[in-house]
Design an enzyme around this catalytic site. Structure first.
Site, PDB file in Angstrom:
ATOM      1  N   TYR A  24      36.553 -92.592-147.178  1.00  0.00           N
ATOM      2  CA  TYR A  24      36.605 -93.785-146.344  1.00  0.00           C
ATOM      3  C   TYR A  24      35.186 -94.093-145.890  1.00  0.00           C
ATOM      4  CZ  TYR A  24      41.384 -92.019-145.346  1.00  0.00           C
ATOM      5  OH  TYR A  24      42.655 -91.536-145.420  1.00  0.00           O
ATOM      6  N   HIS A  52      47.372 -95.942-140.419  1.00  0.00           N
ATOM      7  CA  HIS A  52      46.348 -95.863-139.378  1.00  0.00           C
ATOM      8  C   HIS A  52      45.511 -97.135-139.329  1.00  0.00           C
ATOM      9  CE1 HIS A  52      46.511 -91.285-140.302  1.00  0.00           C
ATOM     10  NE2 HIS A  52      47.447 -91.622-139.441  1.00  0.00           N
TER      11      HIS A  52
END
Length: 193
Positions: A132, A62
């Site tokens: 993240y 991603h």
């Protein structure tokens, strides 16, 4: 804290200095001042995400289109995972190349992923949790998804059984298809010094 640049420009692995004692340990997981000094690029967190995965779950590859772009500071906070970054920046001297790191909660190691570099991981333990810290908030329609099993990338997931993968990731384009569709950023537009 040791910050080491990987061979993909602007991508770093960060190893904290663990301070153990009878209670356990302490470490600084992220230092914005040291990260900026090493990368030459300001990193201002705008959103924090977590994902929890069972063993053999494969997530990625991603990235986010530029603009808005999105840098990531990735840490495994529970369990362990095989973390892979892939240079998706057209014109980069390392376009299409990847680097592998094992991230685990015990070491506190992190990876800094600059704008334009793709990211994915394979959960090596049950209940693996990844954090993240990202430089931009989610903007619908800007995600770049690349099939993590793209044979031209040949990523070394080393999974002993077929991985658990989302339909979205399984149906994502290969890097070659993403190039032809104009989905990937240019190296000179990505957030590298």
């Amino acid at each position: 804290m040791h910050i080491e640049e990987l061979t993909l420009p602007g991508t770093y692995v960060i190893t904290p200095a663990l301070i153990p004692d009878a209670r356990g340990s302490f470490y600084e997981a992220m230092r914005g001042d040291l990260l900026e000094k090493a990368t030459g690029v300001p990193f201002r967190p705008r959103q924090i995400n977590y994902s929890v995965s069972r063993r053999h779950t494969l997530r990625g590859i991603h990235s986010v289109r530029i603009p808005p772009g999105q840098a990531k500071y990735v840490t495994c906070v529970r369990g362990a995972l095989r973390d892979i970054v892939v240079d998706l920046r057209i014109g980069s001297p390392t376009f299409g190349e990847h680097r592998v790191n094992v991230l685990d909660a015990d070491s506190g190691r992190s990876v800094y992923v600059p704008e334009g570099v793709g990211h994915g991981f394979l959960a090596l333990t049950d209940d693996a949790c990844i954090c993240y810290v990202v430089s931009s908030t989610h903007v619908p329609g800007t995600q770049i998804d690349i099939n993590p099993l793209d044979p031209d990338l040949g990523l070394p997931w080393d999974c002993p059984e077929p991985p658990l993968i989302s339909d979205k990731d399984a149906k994502a384009p290969t890097v070659a298809e993403a190039v032809r569709a104009g989905l990937l950023p240019r190296f000179d537009k990505a957030g590298t010094p």
